[in-house]
Design an enzyme around this catalytic site. Structure first.
Site, PDB file in Angstrom:
ATOM      1  N   LYS A  34       5.696  10.321   0.292  1.00 45.42           N
ATOM      2  CA  LYS A  34       6.211   9.725   1.523  1.00 45.42           C
ATOM      3  C   LYS A  34       7.053   8.485   1.287  1.00 45.42           C
ATOM      4  O   LYS A  34       8.173   8.371   1.812  1.00 45.42           O
ATOM      5  CB  LYS A  34       5.053   9.403   2.476  1.00 45.42           C
ATOM      6  CG  LYS A  34       5.542   8.790   3.777  1.00 45.42           C
ATOM      7  CD  LYS A  34       4.442   8.658   4.810  1.00 45.42           C
ATOM      8  CE  LYS A  34       3.457   7.579   4.489  1.00 45.42           C
ATOM      9  NZ  LYS A  34       2.557   7.277   5.620  1.00 45.42           N
ATOM     10  N   ARG A  73       1.984  14.718   6.648  1.00 49.62           N
ATOM     11  CA  ARG A  73       2.723  15.040   7.865  1.00 49.62           C
ATOM     12  C   ARG A  73       4.238  15.094   7.637  1.00 49.62           C
ATOM     13  O   ARG A  73       4.979  15.587   8.485  1.00 49.62           O
ATOM     14  CB  ARG A  73       2.400  14.027   8.969  1.00 49.62           C
ATOM     15  CG  ARG A  73       1.070  14.309   9.659  1.00 49.62           C
ATOM     16  CD  ARG A  73       0.828  13.332  10.788  1.00 49.62           C
ATOM     17  NE  ARG A  73       0.378  12.036  10.291  1.00 49.62           N
ATOM     18  CZ  ARG A  73       0.213  10.960  11.054  1.00 49.62           C
ATOM     19  NH1 ARG A  73       0.494  11.016  12.346  1.00 49.62           N
ATOM     20  NH2 ARG A  73      -0.211   9.826  10.538  1.00 49.62           N
ATOM     21  N   ASN A  86       5.599   8.323   9.373  1.00 50.52           N
ATOM     22  CA  ASN A  86       4.587   9.314   9.029  1.00 50.52           C
ATOM     23  C   ASN A  86       5.084  10.748   9.078  1.00 50.52           C
ATOM     24  O   ASN A  86       4.425  11.645   8.570  1.00 50.52           O
ATOM     25  CB  ASN A  86       3.379   9.172   9.966  1.00 50.52           C
ATOM     26  CG  ASN A  86       2.629   7.875   9.738  1.00 50.52           C
ATOM     27  OD1 ASN A  86       2.332   7.519   8.599  1.00 50.52           O
ATOM     28  ND2 ASN A  86       2.333   7.157  10.812  1.00 50.52           N
ATOM     29  N   LEU A 112       0.859  -1.192   0.000  1.00 52.12           N
ATOM     30  CA  LEU A 112       0.000   0.000   0.000  1.00 52.12           C
ATOM     31  C   LEU A 112       0.892   1.237   0.000  1.00 52.12           C
ATOM     32  O   LEU A 112       1.541   1.556   1.004  1.00 52.12           O
ATOM     33  CB  LEU A 112      -0.913  -0.015   1.228  1.00 52.12           C
ATOM     34  CG  LEU A 112      -1.725  -1.301   1.428  1.00 52.12           C
ATOM     35  CD1 LEU A 112      -2.665  -1.160   2.622  1.00 52.12           C
ATOM     36  CD2 LEU A 112      -2.504  -1.653   0.165  1.00 52.12           C
ATOM     37  N   ALA A 113       0.923   1.941  -1.126  1.00 51.34           N
ATOM     38  CA  ALA A 113       1.856   3.059  -1.287  1.00 51.34           C
ATOM     39  C   ALA A 113       1.212   4.242  -1.998  1.00 51.34           C
ATOM     40  O   ALA A 113       1.871   4.967  -2.745  1.00 51.34           O
ATOM     41  CB  ALA A 113       3.083   2.590  -2.068  1.00 51.34           C
ATOM     42  N   GLY A 141      -4.154   0.739  15.719  1.00 50.40           N
ATOM     43  CA  GLY A 141      -5.309  -0.121  15.915  1.00 50.40           C
ATOM     44  C   GLY A 141      -5.013  -1.155  16.990  1.00 50.40           C
ATOM     45  O   GLY A 141      -3.906  -1.684  17.073  1.00 50.40           O
ATOM     46  N   ARG A 165      35.970  12.633  -8.858  1.00 49.62           N
ATOM     47  CA  ARG A 165      34.642  12.844  -9.444  1.00 49.62           C
ATOM     48  C   ARG A 165      34.268  11.688 -10.371  1.00 49.62           C
ATOM     49  O   ARG A 165      35.092  10.819 -10.662  1.00 49.62           O
ATOM     50  CB  ARG A 165      34.630  14.195 -10.166  1.00 49.62           C
ATOM     51  CG  ARG A 165      34.715  15.383  -9.201  1.00 49.62           C
ATOM     52  CD  ARG A 165      34.956  16.687  -9.914  1.00 49.62           C
ATOM     53  NE  ARG A 165      33.934  16.958 -10.919  1.00 49.62           N
ATOM     54  CZ  ARG A 165      34.042  17.936 -11.831  1.00 49.62           C
ATOM     55  NH1 ARG A 165      35.134  18.688 -11.860  1.00 49.62           N
ATOM     56  NH2 ARG A 165      33.082  18.122 -12.698  1.00 49.62           N
ATOM     57  N   ASP A 224       5.269   2.247   4.016  1.00 46.59           N
ATOM     58  CA  ASP A 224       6.054   3.140   4.873  1.00 46.59           C
ATOM     59  C   ASP A 224       6.632   2.405   6.080  1.00 46.59           C
ATOM     60  O   ASP A 224       6.869   2.992   7.125  1.00 46.59           O
ATOM     61  CB  ASP A 224       5.207   4.321   5.340  1.00 46.59           C
ATOM     62  CG  ASP A 224       4.001   3.902   6.171  1.00 46.59           C
ATOM     63  OD1 ASP A 224       3.780   2.681   6.359  1.00 46.59           O
ATOM     64  OD2 ASP A 224       3.269   4.794   6.647  1.00 46.59           O
ATOM     65  N   LYS A 251      38.588  14.102 -12.628  1.00 47.27           N
ATOM     66  CA  LYS A 251      37.255  13.984 -13.234  1.00 47.27           C
ATOM     67  C   LYS A 251      37.371  13.262 -14.563  1.00 47.27           C
ATOM     68  O   LYS A 251      38.092  13.702 -15.449  1.00 47.27           O
ATOM     69  CB  LYS A 251      36.634  15.379 -13.424  1.00 47.27           C
ATOM     70  CG  LYS A 251      35.147  15.356 -13.804  1.00 47.27           C
ATOM     71  CD  LYS A 251      34.883  15.225 -15.291  1.00 47.27           C
ATOM     72  CE  LYS A 251      35.314  16.453 -16.058  1.00 47.27           C
ATOM     73  NZ  LYS A 251      34.931  16.312 -17.520  1.00 47.27           N
TER      74      LYS A 251
END
Length: 457
Positions: free
Chosen positions: A23, A16, A228, A9-10, A140, A333, A103, A351
Protein backbone atom coordinates in the site's frame (compact mmCIF):
# COMPACT_ATOMS: atom_id res chain seq x y z
CA UNK A 1 15.34 22.83 20.48
CA UNK A 2 14.50 19.51 22.13
CA UNK A 3 15.27 16.34 20.22
CA UNK A 4 12.66 15.36 17.66
CA UNK A 5 12.05 11.82 16.49
CA UNK A 6 9.57 10.32 14.02
CA UNK A 7 8.02 6.88 13.74
CA UNK A 8 6.29 6.04 10.46
CA UNK A 9 3.86 3.13 10.53
CA UNK A 10 4.23 1.37 7.18
CA UNK A 11 3.90 -2.34 7.88
CA UNK A 12 0.40 -3.02 6.58
CA UNK A 13 -0.31 -4.94 3.38
CA UNK A 14 -3.35 -2.86 2.41
CA UNK A 15 -5.67 -5.64 1.25
CA UNK A 16 -8.39 -3.18 0.25
CA UNK A 17 -6.12 -1.80 -2.46
CA UNK A 18 -6.56 -5.13 -4.29
CA UNK A 19 -3.01 -4.89 -5.57
CA UNK A 20 0.22 -6.85 -5.81
CA UNK A 21 1.98 -3.65 -4.66
CA UNK A 22 2.30 -2.81 -0.99
CA UNK A 23 0.00 0.00 0.00
CA UNK A 24 2.52 2.63 1.06
CA UNK A 25 4.39 2.24 -2.26
CA UNK A 26 1.40 3.29 -4.36
CA UNK A 27 2.29 6.65 -5.93
CA UNK A 28 0.48 9.94 -5.51
CA UNK A 29 1.52 12.49 -8.13
CA UNK A 30 4.55 10.44 -9.07
CA UNK A 31 5.92 9.57 -5.65
CA UNK A 32 5.11 6.65 -3.30
CA UNK A 33 2.87 7.87 -0.51
CA UNK A 34 5.35 6.92 2.21
CA UNK A 35 8.07 8.91 0.45
CA UNK A 36 5.91 12.04 0.62
CA UNK A 37 5.87 11.61 4.40
CA UNK A 38 9.60 11.04 4.69
CA UNK A 39 10.27 14.13 2.57
CA UNK A 40 8.00 16.25 4.80
CA UNK A 41 9.59 14.95 7.98
CA UNK A 42 13.03 15.81 6.61
CA UNK A 43 12.05 19.49 6.82
CA UNK A 44 11.15 19.30 10.53
CA UNK A 45 14.65 19.07 12.06
CA UNK A 46 13.99 15.48 13.13
CA UNK A 47 17.14 13.80 14.39
CA UNK A 48 16.01 10.21 13.85
CA UNK A 49 13.30 8.77 11.58
CA UNK A 50 12.22 5.17 12.12
CA UNK A 51 9.97 3.41 9.61
CA UNK A 52 8.12 0.34 10.84
CA UNK A 53 7.94 -2.14 7.96
CA UNK A 54 6.41 -5.56 7.56
CA UNK A 55 4.85 -6.55 4.27
CA UNK A 56 7.15 -5.56 1.43
CA UNK A 57 9.88 -4.55 3.84
CA UNK A 58 12.73 -4.84 1.35
CA UNK A 59 10.89 -2.83 -1.29
CA UNK A 60 10.08 -0.07 1.18
CA UNK A 61 13.70 0.00 2.38
CA UNK A 62 14.94 0.21 -1.21
CA UNK A 63 12.59 3.10 -1.94
CA UNK A 64 13.57 5.14 1.12
CA UNK A 65 17.24 4.12 1.03
CA UNK A 66 19.26 5.99 3.67
CA UNK A 67 16.56 8.51 4.58
CA UNK A 68 15.22 6.39 7.43
CA UNK A 69 16.12 3.65 9.84
CA UNK A 70 13.92 0.56 9.82
CA UNK A 71 12.41 -1.92 12.25
CA UNK A 72 10.33 -4.98 11.40
CA UNK A 73 6.82 -5.72 12.65
CA UNK A 74 6.59 -9.42 11.88
CA UNK A 75 2.92 -9.70 12.86
CA UNK A 76 0.51 -6.80 12.54
CA UNK A 77 -0.99 -6.71 16.02
CA UNK A 78 -2.03 -3.08 16.15
CA UNK A 79 -0.62 0.42 16.14
CA UNK A 80 0.80 0.27 19.68
CA UNK A 81 2.53 -2.99 18.81
CA UNK A 82 3.97 -1.32 15.69
CA UNK A 83 5.40 1.63 17.62
CA UNK A 84 6.80 -0.78 20.21
CA UNK A 85 9.07 -2.22 17.50
CA UNK A 86 10.99 1.09 17.55
CA UNK A 87 11.94 0.61 21.20
CA UNK A 88 15.45 -0.59 20.36
CA UNK A 89 16.17 2.69 18.55
CA UNK A 90 14.27 5.23 20.68
CA UNK A 91 13.72 3.91 24.20
CA UNK A 92 15.44 6.00 26.86
CA UNK A 93 15.92 9.04 24.65
CA UNK A 94 14.63 12.42 25.77
CA UNK A 95 12.64 14.39 23.25
CA UNK A 96 9.39 14.48 21.29
CA UNK A 97 8.30 11.67 19.00
CA UNK A 98 5.96 12.14 16.07
CA UNK A 99 3.95 9.03 15.20
CA UNK A 100 2.43 9.10 11.73
CA UNK A 101 0.85 6.57 9.38
CA UNK A 102 2.60 5.80 6.11
CA UNK A 103 -0.62 6.12 4.10
CA UNK A 104 -1.26 9.85 4.75
CA UNK A 105 0.65 11.55 1.92
CA UNK A 106 -1.40 14.77 1.97
CA UNK A 107 -0.24 15.93 5.39
CA UNK A 108 1.76 19.15 5.10
CA UNK A 109 4.99 20.12 6.78
CA UNK A 110 3.25 23.24 8.14
CA UNK A 111 0.63 21.16 9.94
CA UNK A 112 3.21 18.80 11.42
CA UNK A 113 5.30 21.76 12.61
CA UNK A 114 2.18 23.27 14.20
CA UNK A 115 1.52 19.95 15.95
CA UNK A 116 5.04 19.94 17.41
CA UNK A 117 4.63 23.55 18.57
CA UNK A 118 1.22 22.92 20.16
CA UNK A 119 2.66 19.93 22.00
CA UNK A 120 5.53 22.06 23.29
CA UNK A 121 3.34 24.98 24.35
CA UNK A 122 0.95 22.75 26.28
CA UNK A 123 3.86 20.93 27.92
CA UNK A 124 1.91 17.78 27.16
CA UNK A 125 2.97 14.17 27.37
CA UNK A 126 0.79 13.46 24.34
CA UNK A 127 -0.84 15.65 21.71
CA UNK A 128 -3.33 14.25 19.23
CA UNK A 129 -3.77 15.73 15.77
CA UNK A 130 -7.53 15.86 15.23
CA UNK A 131 -9.84 17.02 12.46
CA UNK A 132 -13.55 17.68 12.04
CA UNK A 133 -15.61 15.81 9.47
CA UNK A 134 -19.28 15.36 8.72
CA UNK A 135 -18.56 11.74 7.76
CA UNK A 136 -16.61 10.25 10.68
CA UNK A 137 -17.47 6.61 10.00
CA UNK A 138 -14.42 4.40 10.34
CA UNK A 139 -12.38 6.92 12.33
CA UNK A 140 -11.55 6.88 16.00
CA UNK A 141 -13.55 9.51 17.91
CA UNK A 142 -11.92 12.11 20.15
CA UNK A 143 -13.92 12.27 23.36
CA UNK A 144 -13.49 15.46 25.35
CA UNK A 145 -14.65 16.28 28.88
CA UNK A 146 -16.74 19.32 29.81
CA UNK A 147 -13.61 21.45 30.03
CA UNK A 148 -12.73 20.56 26.44
CA UNK A 149 -9.78 18.40 27.41
CA UNK A 150 -9.13 15.07 25.70
CA UNK A 151 -10.64 12.34 27.85
CA UNK A 152 -10.05 9.37 25.55
CA UNK A 153 -10.02 8.17 21.96
CA UNK A 154 -12.45 5.43 21.00
CA UNK A 155 -12.00 3.32 17.88
CA UNK A 156 -15.09 3.24 15.68
CA UNK A 157 -15.61 -0.48 16.21
CA UNK A 158 -15.57 -0.03 19.98
CA UNK A 159 -17.62 3.19 20.14
CA UNK A 160 -21.15 3.33 21.55
CA UNK A 161 -23.93 5.18 19.72
CA UNK A 162 -23.32 8.47 21.53
CA UNK A 163 -19.61 8.32 20.80
CA UNK A 164 -20.26 7.52 17.13
CA UNK A 165 -22.11 10.83 16.81
CA UNK A 166 -18.91 12.74 17.64
CA UNK A 167 -17.48 14.38 14.53
CA UNK A 168 -14.01 15.22 15.81
CA UNK A 169 -11.82 12.36 14.71
CA UNK A 170 -8.39 11.06 15.49
CA UNK A 171 -6.14 11.42 12.44
CA UNK A 172 -3.72 8.76 13.69
CA UNK A 173 -0.94 11.32 14.10
CA UNK A 174 0.50 12.21 17.50
CA UNK A 175 3.31 13.89 19.32
CA UNK A 176 4.50 12.11 22.47
CA UNK A 177 7.06 12.75 25.12
CA UNK A 178 9.35 9.91 24.06
CA UNK A 179 10.12 8.60 27.57
CA UNK A 180 6.45 8.66 28.57
CA UNK A 181 5.47 6.96 25.31
CA UNK A 182 7.56 3.83 25.80
CA UNK A 183 6.67 3.60 29.49
CA UNK A 184 2.97 3.66 28.60
CA UNK A 185 3.36 1.23 25.69
CA UNK A 186 4.49 -1.42 28.15
CA UNK A 187 1.07 -1.16 29.83
CA UNK A 188 -1.12 -1.40 26.71
CA UNK A 189 -3.30 -4.52 26.52
CA UNK A 190 -5.28 -6.07 23.68
CA UNK A 191 -8.57 -6.35 25.58
CA UNK A 192 -10.81 -5.04 22.80
CA UNK A 193 -13.04 -6.31 19.99
CA UNK A 194 -10.14 -6.69 17.59
CA UNK A 195 -7.66 -8.21 20.01
CA UNK A 196 -5.12 -5.60 18.98
CA UNK A 197 -2.79 -3.25 20.83
CA UNK A 198 -4.13 0.23 20.17
CA UNK A 199 -1.86 3.26 20.34
CA UNK A 200 -4.90 5.25 21.47
CA UNK A 201 -4.80 3.34 24.77
CA UNK A 202 -1.61 5.25 25.56
CA UNK A 203 -3.82 8.35 25.92
CA UNK A 204 -5.93 6.74 28.64
CA UNK A 205 -2.84 5.41 30.42
CA UNK A 206 -1.31 8.88 30.49
CA UNK A 207 -4.61 10.43 31.60
CA UNK A 208 -4.82 7.93 34.46
CA UNK A 209 -1.41 9.18 35.59
CA UNK A 210 -2.69 12.77 35.54
CA UNK A 211 -0.38 13.66 32.69
CA UNK A 212 -1.32 16.44 30.27
CA UNK A 213 -2.92 15.15 27.08
CA UNK A 214 -3.79 17.82 24.53
CA UNK A 215 -5.24 17.98 21.04
CA UNK A 216 -4.42 20.14 18.06
CA UNK A 217 -7.16 20.38 15.44
CA UNK A 218 -6.18 21.02 11.84
CA UNK A 219 -8.60 23.08 9.80
CA UNK A 220 -8.04 21.01 6.65
CA UNK A 221 -9.50 17.53 6.96
CA UNK A 222 -8.21 16.55 3.50
CA UNK A 223 -4.61 16.67 4.77
CA UNK A 224 -5.34 13.82 7.15
CA UNK A 225 -6.84 11.45 4.59
CA UNK A 226 -5.63 7.87 4.93
CA UNK A 227 -5.35 5.91 1.68
CA UNK A 228 -6.97 2.50 2.07
CA UNK A 229 -8.41 1.79 -1.38
CA UNK A 230 -8.26 2.90 -5.01
CA UNK A 231 -11.05 5.44 -4.55
CA UNK A 232 -9.15 7.21 -1.77
CA UNK A 233 -5.99 7.01 -3.89
CA UNK A 234 -7.72 8.82 -6.75
CA UNK A 235 -9.09 11.45 -4.36
CA UNK A 236 -5.63 12.05 -2.90
CA UNK A 237 -4.19 12.34 -6.41
CA UNK A 238 -6.77 14.98 -7.30
CA UNK A 239 -6.16 17.01 -4.12
CA UNK A 240 -2.39 16.92 -4.49
CA UNK A 241 -2.59 17.71 -8.22
CA UNK A 242 -4.61 20.82 -7.40
CA UNK A 243 -2.05 21.88 -4.78
CA UNK A 244 0.85 21.39 -7.19
CA UNK A 245 -0.81 23.32 -10.00
CA UNK A 246 -1.71 26.19 -7.66
CA UNK A 247 1.89 26.38 -6.47
CA UNK A 248 3.22 26.68 -10.02
CA UNK A 249 0.62 29.26 -11.02
CA UNK A 250 1.47 31.30 -7.92
CA UNK A 251 5.11 31.21 -9.08
CA UNK A 252 4.32 32.65 -12.50
CA UNK A 253 3.50 29.60 -14.62
CA UNK A 254 0.43 29.70 -16.87
CA UNK A 255 -1.56 26.47 -16.79
CA UNK A 256 -4.31 26.77 -19.37
CA UNK A 257 -6.53 24.01 -17.98
CA UNK A 258 -5.43 22.86 -14.50
CA UNK A 259 -8.05 20.11 -14.39
CA UNK A 260 -6.39 18.44 -17.39
CA UNK A 261 -2.75 19.04 -16.53
CA UNK A 262 -0.76 16.50 -14.51
CA UNK A 263 2.46 17.58 -12.81
CA UNK A 264 4.44 15.46 -10.35
CA UNK A 265 5.45 16.87 -7.01
CA UNK A 266 9.19 17.30 -7.69
CA UNK A 267 8.82 19.11 -11.03
CA UNK A 268 10.31 22.61 -11.33
CA UNK A 269 8.95 25.11 -13.88
CA UNK A 270 10.27 28.59 -14.71
CA UNK A 271 8.37 31.85 -14.88
CA UNK A 272 6.18 32.67 -17.90
CA UNK A 273 6.19 29.12 -19.15
CA UNK A 274 2.81 28.01 -20.51
CA UNK A 275 1.52 24.48 -19.95
CA UNK A 276 -1.21 23.47 -22.39
CA UNK A 277 -3.99 20.94 -21.66
CA UNK A 278 -3.31 17.23 -21.63
CA UNK A 279 0.32 17.61 -20.63
CA UNK A 280 1.86 15.11 -18.21
CA UNK A 281 5.09 16.22 -16.54
CA UNK A 282 6.71 13.56 -14.39
CA UNK A 283 9.64 12.75 -12.16
CA UNK A 284 12.35 15.34 -11.57
CA UNK A 285 11.69 17.35 -14.71
CA UNK A 286 13.06 20.91 -14.74
CA UNK A 287 11.66 23.40 -17.26
CA UNK A 288 13.10 26.87 -17.83
CA UNK A 289 11.42 30.23 -18.40
CA UNK A 290 9.23 31.21 -21.35
CA UNK A 291 8.62 27.68 -22.63
CA UNK A 292 5.50 26.23 -24.22
CA UNK A 293 4.70 22.64 -23.25
CA UNK A 294 1.88 20.76 -24.96
CA UNK A 295 -0.85 20.32 -25.67
CA UNK A 296 -0.64 16.60 -24.97
CA UNK A 297 3.07 16.30 -24.26
CA UNK A 298 4.71 13.90 -21.81
CA UNK A 299 7.96 14.79 -20.06
CA UNK A 300 9.72 12.41 -17.66
CA UNK A 301 12.95 13.38 -15.89
CA UNK A 302 13.62 15.94 -18.60
CA UNK A 303 15.74 19.07 -18.31
CA UNK A 304 14.45 21.80 -20.62
CA UNK A 305 16.10 25.17 -21.20
CA UNK A 306 14.29 28.47 -21.72
CA UNK A 307 12.21 29.57 -24.73
CA UNK A 308 11.68 25.99 -25.87
CA UNK A 309 8.47 24.61 -27.38
CA UNK A 310 7.46 20.95 -27.06
CA UNK A 311 4.19 20.12 -28.82
CA UNK A 312 2.37 16.77 -28.74
CA UNK A 313 5.62 14.95 -28.02
CA UNK A 314 7.32 12.61 -25.54
CA UNK A 315 10.64 13.36 -23.82
CA UNK A 316 12.12 10.86 -21.35
CA UNK A 317 15.35 11.10 -19.34
CA UNK A 318 16.92 13.62 -21.69
CA UNK A 319 18.24 17.17 -21.77
CA UNK A 320 16.81 19.83 -24.07
CA UNK A 321 18.49 23.19 -24.66
CA UNK A 322 17.05 26.68 -25.12
CA UNK A 323 15.24 27.99 -28.21
CA UNK A 324 14.46 24.43 -29.29
CA UNK A 325 11.34 23.38 -31.18
CA UNK A 326 10.16 19.80 -30.76
CA UNK A 327 7.14 18.18 -32.38
CA UNK A 328 4.45 17.66 -33.10
CA UNK A 329 4.63 13.90 -32.54
CA UNK A 330 8.33 13.57 -31.78
CA UNK A 331 9.77 10.97 -29.41
CA UNK A 332 12.92 11.83 -27.50
CA UNK A 333 14.07 8.64 -25.80
CA UNK A 334 16.49 8.32 -22.86
CA UNK A 335 20.07 9.58 -22.81
CA UNK A 336 19.55 12.16 -25.52
CA UNK A 337 21.06 15.65 -25.33
CA UNK A 338 19.59 18.29 -27.60
CA UNK A 339 21.55 21.53 -27.73
CA UNK A 340 20.26 25.06 -28.31
CA UNK A 341 18.36 26.23 -31.40
CA UNK A 342 17.56 22.74 -32.63
CA UNK A 343 14.47 21.69 -34.54
CA UNK A 344 13.08 18.18 -34.09
CA UNK A 345 9.96 17.91 -36.20
CA UNK A 346 7.01 15.61 -36.66
CA UNK A 347 7.49 11.86 -36.39
CA UNK A 348 11.17 12.09 -35.50
CA UNK A 349 12.60 9.68 -32.94
CA UNK A 350 15.89 10.21 -31.11
CA UNK A 351 17.58 7.66 -28.84
CA UNK A 352 20.89 8.16 -27.03
CA UNK A 353 21.86 11.05 -29.29
CA UNK A 354 23.97 14.15 -28.80
CA UNK A 355 22.30 16.58 -31.21
CA UNK A 356 24.34 19.72 -31.90
CA UNK A 357 23.41 23.38 -31.81
CA UNK A 358 21.35 24.63 -34.71
CA UNK A 359 20.85 21.21 -36.28
CA UNK A 360 17.55 20.01 -37.75
CA UNK A 361 15.65 16.79 -38.26
CA UNK A 362 12.37 18.18 -39.50
CA UNK A 363 10.34 15.05 -40.19
CA UNK A 364 10.12 11.27 -40.39
CA UNK A 365 13.57 10.28 -39.14
CA UNK A 366 15.12 7.85 -36.68
CA UNK A 367 18.41 8.90 -35.13
CA UNK A 368 19.80 6.46 -32.57
CA UNK A 369 23.23 5.99 -30.97
CA UNK A 370 24.62 9.02 -32.73
CA UNK A 371 26.70 12.15 -32.32
CA UNK A 372 25.34 14.94 -34.49
CA UNK A 373 27.37 18.13 -34.85
CA UNK A 374 26.13 21.69 -35.19
CA UNK A 375 24.22 23.07 -38.17
CA UNK A 376 23.48 19.61 -39.56
CA UNK A 377 20.41 19.05 -41.73
CA UNK A 378 18.90 15.58 -41.69
CA UNK A 379 16.44 15.24 -44.55
CA UNK A 380 13.09 13.50 -44.42
CA UNK A 381 13.46 9.77 -43.85
CA UNK A 382 17.06 9.88 -42.60
CA UNK A 383 17.97 6.84 -40.52
CA UNK A 384 21.00 5.84 -38.50
CA UNK A 385 21.09 2.07 -38.84
CA UNK A 386 22.55 1.37 -35.43
CA UNK A 387 21.63 -2.24 -34.61
CA UNK A 388 22.89 -5.42 -36.26
CA UNK A 389 20.70 -7.76 -34.22
CA UNK A 390 23.22 -8.15 -31.42
CA UNK A 391 25.14 -4.92 -30.91
CA UNK A 392 24.59 -1.17 -31.17
CA UNK A 393 27.08 0.94 -33.14
CA UNK A 394 27.77 4.67 -33.23
CA UNK A 395 27.13 7.09 -36.09
CA UNK A 396 29.14 10.33 -36.08
CA UNK A 397 27.92 13.27 -38.13
CA UNK A 398 30.24 16.25 -37.90
CA UNK A 399 29.37 19.96 -38.26
CA UNK A 400 27.64 21.48 -41.31
CA UNK A 401 26.69 18.17 -42.93
CA UNK A 402 23.69 17.90 -45.24
CA UNK A 403 22.00 14.49 -45.34
CA UNK A 404 19.53 14.09 -48.19
CA UNK A 405 16.10 12.49 -47.89
CA UNK A 406 15.72 8.74 -47.40
CA UNK A 407 19.36 8.15 -46.52
CA UNK A 408 20.54 5.20 -44.46
CA UNK A 409 23.73 5.65 -42.44
CA UNK A 410 25.00 2.16 -41.59
CA UNK A 411 26.88 2.34 -38.28
CA UNK A 412 29.66 2.42 -37.37
CA UNK A 413 30.28 5.27 -39.75
CA UNK A 414 31.57 8.85 -39.66
CA UNK A 415 30.33 11.65 -41.89
CA UNK A 416 33.01 14.33 -41.91
CA UNK A 417 32.17 18.04 -41.69
CA UNK A 418 30.87 20.07 -44.61
CA UNK A 419 30.00 16.94 -46.60
CA UNK A 420 26.81 16.07 -48.51
CA UNK A 421 24.88 12.81 -48.68
CA UNK A 422 22.80 12.45 -51.81
CA UNK A 423 19.14 11.61 -51.36
CA UNK A 424 18.37 7.90 -51.31
CA UNK A 425 21.90 6.85 -50.38
CA UNK A 426 22.89 3.94 -48.17
CA UNK A 427 26.20 4.92 -46.60
CA UNK A 428 28.42 2.09 -45.38
CA UNK A 429 31.84 3.81 -45.40
CA UNK A 430 33.16 7.00 -43.87
CA UNK A 431 32.55 10.15 -45.91
CA UNK A 432 35.49 12.56 -46.28
CA UNK A 433 35.31 16.24 -45.44
CA UNK A 434 33.57 18.41 -48.08
CA UNK A 435 32.71 15.37 -50.20
CA UNK A 436 29.47 14.48 -51.96
CA UNK A 437 28.63 10.85 -51.31
CA UNK A 438 26.23 9.03 -53.62
CA UNK A 439 25.45 5.45 -52.73
CA UNK A 440 22.52 4.28 -54.80
CA UNK A 441 21.92 2.11 -57.86
CA UNK A 442 21.89 3.84 -61.25
CA UNK A 443 18.37 4.19 -62.65
CA UNK A 444 17.51 1.80 -65.50
CA UNK A 445 14.32 2.14 -67.58
CA UNK A 446 13.06 -1.03 -69.35
CA UNK A 447 11.19 0.08 -72.46
CA UNK A 448 7.94 -1.77 -73.25
CA UNK A 449 8.35 -3.98 -70.16
CA UNK A 450 4.62 -3.91 -69.37
CA UNK A 451 3.75 -5.27 -72.82
CA UNK A 452 6.14 -8.17 -72.42
CA UNK A 453 4.40 -9.22 -69.22
CA UNK A 454 0.99 -8.88 -70.83
CA UNK A 455 -0.02 -6.41 -68.12
CA UNK A 456 -1.19 -3.68 -70.50
CA UNK A 457 -4.94 -4.05 -70.68
Amino acid sequence: MANRFAVILAAGLGTRMKSKFYKVLHPVCGKPMVEHIVDNIAQLQVSKTVTVVGHGAELVKAQLENRSEFVIQEKQLGTAHAVMQARELLDGKEGTTLVICGDTPLISTDTLEALFEAHKQQQAKATVLTAYTEEPTGYGRVIRNQAGQVEKIVEHKDANEEEKNVKEINTGMYCFDNLALFQALAEVSNDNSQGEYYLTDVIEILKAKNEIVSAFQTNDFSETMGINDRLALSQAEKIMKTRINKKHMANGVTIIDPANTYIDTDVEIGMDTIIHPGSVIKGKTIIGDDCQIGPHSELMNAIVGSNTNIRQSVVHDSSIGSYVNIGPYAHIRPQSTIHDEVKIGNFVELKKVDFGKGSKASHLSYIGDAEVGSNVNLGCGSITVNYDGKNKALTKIEDDVFVGCNSNLIAPVTIKKNSYIAAGSTITDDVPEKALSIARARQVNKEDYVKKLNLDN
